[in-house]
Design an enzyme around this catalytic site. Structure first.
Site, PDB file in Angstrom:
ATOM      1  N   ASP A  18      41.211   4.052   7.718  1.00  0.00           N
ATOM      2  CA  ASP A  18      39.758   4.356   7.887  1.00  0.00           C
ATOM      3  C   ASP A  18      39.830   5.869   7.525  1.00  0.00           C
ATOM      4  O   ASP A  18      40.541   6.805   7.949  1.00  0.00           O
ATOM      5  CB  ASP A  18      39.443   4.470   9.395  1.00  0.00           C
ATOM      6  CG  ASP A  18      38.197   4.188   9.650  1.00  0.00           C
ATOM      7  OD1 ASP A  18      37.320   4.835   8.827  1.00  0.00           O
ATOM      8  OD2 ASP A  18      38.002   3.533  10.565  1.00  0.00           O
ATOM      9  N   ASP A  71      34.289   6.025   5.814  1.00  0.00           N
ATOM     10  CA  ASP A  71      33.465   6.197   7.051  1.00  0.00           C
ATOM     11  C   ASP A  71      32.170   6.931   6.589  1.00  0.00           C
ATOM     12  O   ASP A  71      32.239   8.017   6.178  1.00  0.00           O
ATOM     13  CB  ASP A  71      34.210   6.827   8.174  1.00  0.00           C
ATOM     14  CG  ASP A  71      33.218   7.024   9.311  1.00  0.00           C
ATOM     15  OD1 ASP A  71      33.228   6.089  10.191  1.00  0.00           O
ATOM     16  OD2 ASP A  71      33.017   8.235   9.732  1.00  0.00           O
ATOM     17  N   GLU A  86      31.546   2.182   4.192  1.00  0.00           N
ATOM     18  CA  GLU A  86      30.651   1.844   5.597  1.00  0.00           C
ATOM     19  C   GLU A  86      29.139   2.110   5.095  1.00  0.00           C
ATOM     20  O   GLU A  86      28.762   3.294   4.695  1.00  0.00           O
ATOM     21  CB  GLU A  86      30.906   2.696   6.532  1.00  0.00           C
ATOM     22  CG  GLU A  86      30.136   2.260   7.795  1.00  0.00           C
ATOM     23  CD  GLU A  86      30.061   3.267   8.919  1.00  0.00           C
ATOM     24  OE1 GLU A  86      30.295   4.377   8.810  1.00  0.00           O
ATOM     25  OE2 GLU A  86      29.771   2.764  10.103  1.00  0.00           O
ATOM     26  N   HIS A 104      33.513  -1.629  16.510  1.00  0.00           N
ATOM     27  CA  HIS A 104      33.745  -0.661  17.274  1.00  0.00           C
ATOM     28  C   HIS A 104      32.478   0.242  17.629  1.00  0.00           C
ATOM     29  O   HIS A 104      32.427   0.952  18.531  1.00  0.00           O
ATOM     30  CB  HIS A 104      34.640   0.331  16.864  1.00  0.00           C
ATOM     31  CG  HIS A 104      34.528   0.994  15.780  1.00  0.00           C
ATOM     32  ND1 HIS A 104      34.446   0.300  14.460  1.00  0.00           N
ATOM     33  CD2 HIS A 104      34.023   2.368  15.569  1.00  0.00           C
ATOM     34  CE1 HIS A 104      33.987   1.559  13.532  1.00  0.00           C
ATOM     35  NE2 HIS A 104      33.990   2.530  14.298  1.00  0.00           N
ATOM     36  N   ASP A 105      31.337  -0.042  16.561  1.00  0.00           N
ATOM     37  CA  ASP A 105      30.098   0.824  16.909  1.00  0.00           C
ATOM     38  C   ASP A 105      28.938  -0.322  17.821  1.00  0.00           C
ATOM     39  O   ASP A 105      27.879   0.064  17.890  1.00  0.00           O
ATOM     40  CB  ASP A 105      29.520   1.194  15.591  1.00  0.00           C
ATOM     41  CG  ASP A 105      30.330   2.290  15.103  1.00  0.00           C
ATOM     42  OD1 ASP A 105      30.968   3.114  15.817  1.00  0.00           O
ATOM     43  OD2 ASP A 105      30.399   2.415  13.698  1.00  0.00           O
TER      44      ASP A 105
HETATM   45  O1  TEU Z   1      29.622   5.173  12.034  1.00  0.00           O
HETATM   46  C1  TEU Z   1      28.518   5.698  11.282  1.00  0.00           C
HETATM   47  C2  TEU Z   1      27.126   5.225  11.508  1.00  0.00           C
HETATM   48  O2  TEU Z   1      26.486   5.033  10.415  1.00  0.00           O
HETATM   49  C3  TEU Z   1      26.609   5.225  12.862  1.00  0.00           C
HETATM   50  O3  TEU Z   1      25.392   5.016  12.700  1.00  0.00           O
HETATM   51  C4  TEU Z   1      26.922   4.207  13.829  1.00  0.00           C
HETATM   52  O4  TEU Z   1      26.515   3.100  13.457  1.00  0.00           O
HETATM   53  C5  TEU Z   1      26.679   4.686  15.224  1.00  0.00           C
HETATM   54  O5  TEU Z   1      27.428   5.667  15.623  1.00  0.00           O
HETATM   55  C6  TEU Z   1      26.222   3.672  16.174  1.00  0.00           C
HETATM   56  O6  TEU Z   1      25.714   3.986  17.317  1.00  0.00           O
HETATM   57  C7  TEU Z   1      30.688   5.784  11.669  1.00  0.00           C
HETATM   58  C8  TEU Z   1      31.784   5.087  12.620  1.00  0.00           C
HETATM   59  O7  TEU Z   1      31.943   3.881  12.412  1.00  0.00           O
HETATM   60  C9  TEU Z   1      31.589   5.673  13.916  1.00  0.00           C
HETATM   61  O8  TEU Z   1      32.399   5.057  15.027  1.00  0.00           O
HETATM   62  C10 TEU Z   1      31.682   7.240  14.110  1.00  0.00           C
HETATM   63  O9  TEU Z   1      31.239   7.882  15.299  1.00  0.00           O
HETATM   64  C11 TEU Z   1      30.576   7.740  12.937  1.00  0.00           C
HETATM   65  O10 TEU Z   1      31.015   7.256  11.800  1.00  0.00           O
HETATM   66  C12 TEU Z   1      31.053   9.071  12.819  1.00  0.00           C
HETATM   67  O11 TEU Z   1      32.375   9.267  12.172  1.00  0.00           O
END
Ligand code: TEU
Length: 577
Positions: A127, A228, A282, A349-350
């Site tokens: 990542d 990311d 992403e 994880h989101d």
């Molecule tokens: O997420 C980026 C992102 O686009 C966010 O909108 C995410 O969908 C949101 O946190 C959900 O509520 C990435 C990572 O996957 C996330 O875990 C990180 O918190 C974020 O970047 C910041 O690095």
């Protein structure tokens, strides 16, 4: 000799004719690659397996579970960040990109884990969090120290004497994305939390730093990179005011600026092509054109990207409709029917857990509905991503009180709801259903204390349903979600038609069944998924000669001529003769 030359010419002509004759759906077939055929498993390292009793998962824990991971039939692993970090956003705030946070172990442990994956034929995806760093990264410490520090331009600064900077929305901070720093009387930009300042990608020195970091890990042997929040890396640094009322339209105003493609091309030249590694971003922008441009092999940018339309469907408890689900996945498939490649996922994880959002977590239907969703993920075109725990149907937890939440995202959203005077009871209902915390609980290995995750105090509470839902119990049951997952990865690997074959939706209007075919040359598979908790049937005109199902999550299948009846959440794949 002359004769021989003619033979070669004729052969070449024949070959070029057969290639031209091949239908469009076989174009992917001509460019077979390991990452298209890959089946990816995502590991959230702090929640996977703890071996030293500190309550956080670690590399040694992953090493202990390597054979389990291999047994799933997956071929790629993406692990969330494990770098040195103050952990404001669970490691998505990196303080040193070349160092490992001690809670996960040492670099030696990392190397052992990586070797362990490689010995089992599993590729490893790192990542890379470089839209922003932590405010504790040395670059930021230097950058904020004075206006003429050589690192000043590593981040975006707005001198306060110019007045208030134009509004920028922050995903985590209700007060907006500019933070005032009195040390140099200036504001800095942070798309996420204030402890996550955005790196300035316009600065070629920053880009070089990133490529060096990627090379460092490629030299260690990692096989791929997940970039990311990468669509936000490119910004309009003339800082225009956005039209009132549209300040929060994220992708449109903040993401996918045209120069992103230049950065990616540069990254490709500097890193990707040199090491033959794979890269996935992403986010895929907001249009198919954006997505295509990112992954078009001829453009040499990325190999795959992932869109959010799938996971965005079910963010509130009123959930999605099957027709919407079919529409989203069919539309994205058709966009890549001839060129490019995407990822297929429904959780990470989101997000909250797969079965709660798209299936049915009740004890009666948890098993068949998770099996059905896993059948979907593993039978679509695109690289399937499975989030740890979804192979055993782990579910959401119940956290009705905001005090229990540890995630910066949940806390920020609560603060914003409070400030906006929203109905907090309703807000908590939605948060309880959709929060990222739901998807971050410790892996449920067995029915011993803390689900066998740790002997200490787990960093995040273990779901109390672990005595029912755990790996050990499902190992013993041939019909478990786990064993169905294994059968399904085997089916995908044995049937390249599921990887490369053309996708065609059948009976778009059917309210309960998602039916589609996958076709490659003269092979055709029919996928039938019942998304409802009732028995549902479908009549398939022009198809009656079905072979034995190559996968079925029930022991029986009711077929009469061309009518197939499916039990609640039944999932089958049939060979069409
Ligand atoms: O997420 C980026 C992102 O686009 C966010 O909108 C995410 O969908 C949101 O946190 C959900 O509520 C990435 C990572 O996957 C996330 O875990 C990180 O918190 C974020 O970047 C910041 O690095």
């Amino acid at each position: 000799m002359k004769n021989h030359l003619w033979q070669v010419i004729i052969m070449l002509l024949m070959l070029s004719c057969t290639m031209q004759d091949k239908p469009d759906n076989n174009k992917h077939d001509m460019e077979r690659t390991w990452w298209k055929e890959g089946i990816l498993y995502q590991i959230y390292p702090q929640s996977f397996k703890d071996t030293d009793g500190d309550g956080f998962g670690d590399f040694k824990g992953v090493i202990e579970k390597l054979d389990y991971i291999k047994s799933l039939g997956i071929t790629m692993v993406w692990m969330n960040p494990f770098f040195e970090s103050p952990l404001v956003d669970n490691g998505y705030d990196v303080a040193d990109y070349r160092a490992i946070h001690p809670r996960y172990g040492s670099m030696e442990d990392f190397q052992k884990m990586l070797d362990g994956f490689h010995e089992r034929g599993i590729k490893f995806v790192l990542d890379v969090v470089v839209n922003h760093s932590s405010n504790e990264h040395e670059w930021f410490k230097q950058s904020r120290s004075s206006r003429d520090n050589p690192y000043r331009d590593y981040y975006h600064w707005w001198p306060a004497e110019k007045g208030q900077p134009p509004y920028r929305h922050s995903l985590f901070d209700p007060e907006g994305a500019w933070e005032y720093d009195s040390l140099t009387n200036a504001y800095y930009l942070h798309t996420f939390a204030e402890q996550q300042p955005d790196l300035n990608w316009e600065n070629p020195k920053v880009r070089k730093e990133v490529y060096d970091i990627m090379k460092f890990w490629a030299e260690k042997g990692v096989d791929g990179f997940r970039m990311d929040a990468f669509q936000f890396a490119s910004k309009d640094t003339t800082w225009p005011e956005f039209p009132t009322g549209h300040e929060k339209e994220f992708i449109k105003w903040y993401g996918m600026r045209p120069q992103l493609h230049d950065y990616l091309k540069e990254m490709y030249r500097e890193v990707i092509e040199k090491y033959d590694v794979f890269a996935v971003a992403e986010g895929a922008g907001s249009t198919f054109q954006d997505a295509h441009d990112l992954v078009d092999a001829d453009r040499k940018e990325l190999q795959t990207a992932y869109h959010f339309e799938g996971v965005d469907m079910s963010r509130t408890p009123d959930r999605y409709t099957l027709s919407e689900f079919k529409e989203v996945f069919t539309r994205w498939d058709s966009a890549f029917a001839e060129k490019g490649w995407i990822a297929i996922f429904l959780s990470n994880h989101d997000n909250a857990r797969l079965v709660d959002r798209f299936g049915n977590p009740s004890p009666e239907f948890r098993t068949p509905s998770t099996q059905m969703l896993n059948t979907f993920l593993l039978s679509m075109r695109g690289t399937p991503y499975t989030y740890y725990g979804d192979e055993i149907g782990m579910t959401n937890i119940d956290m009705p009180n905001i005090e229990e939440y540890v995630d910066i995202d949940a806390k920020g959203k609560y603060k914003a709801a409070l400030a906006a005077g929203e109905d907090l009871t309703e807000f908590m209902k939605v948060l309880n259903y959709s929060s990222r915390e739901n998807g971050r609980t410790p892996m449920q290995w067995d029915n011993t204390g803390n689900a066998g995750f740790t002997t200490g105090v787990p960093w995040m509470k273990v779901n109390e349903n672990y005595p029912d839902i755990n790996v050990a119990a499902q190992e013993r049951d041939p019909n478990s979600i786990l064993n169905h997952f294994r059968k399904m990865t085997k089916v995908r690997k044995e049937n390249p038609v599921l990887v490369y074959g053309k996708y065609e939706l059948l009976q778009r209007e059917h309210p309960d069944i998602y039916a589609y075919t996958r076709t490659l040359d003269d092979e055709k598979l029919l996928v039938l998924l019942n998304f409802s908790q009732e028995t549902a049937s479908i009549t398939l005109s022009g198809m009656s000669d079905f072979g034995e199902p190559i996968i079925n999550n029930y022991s029986e299948l009711d077929i009469e001529n061309n009518k197939v009846s499916l039990l609640p959440y039944q999932a089958v794949i049939l060979k069409i003769k």
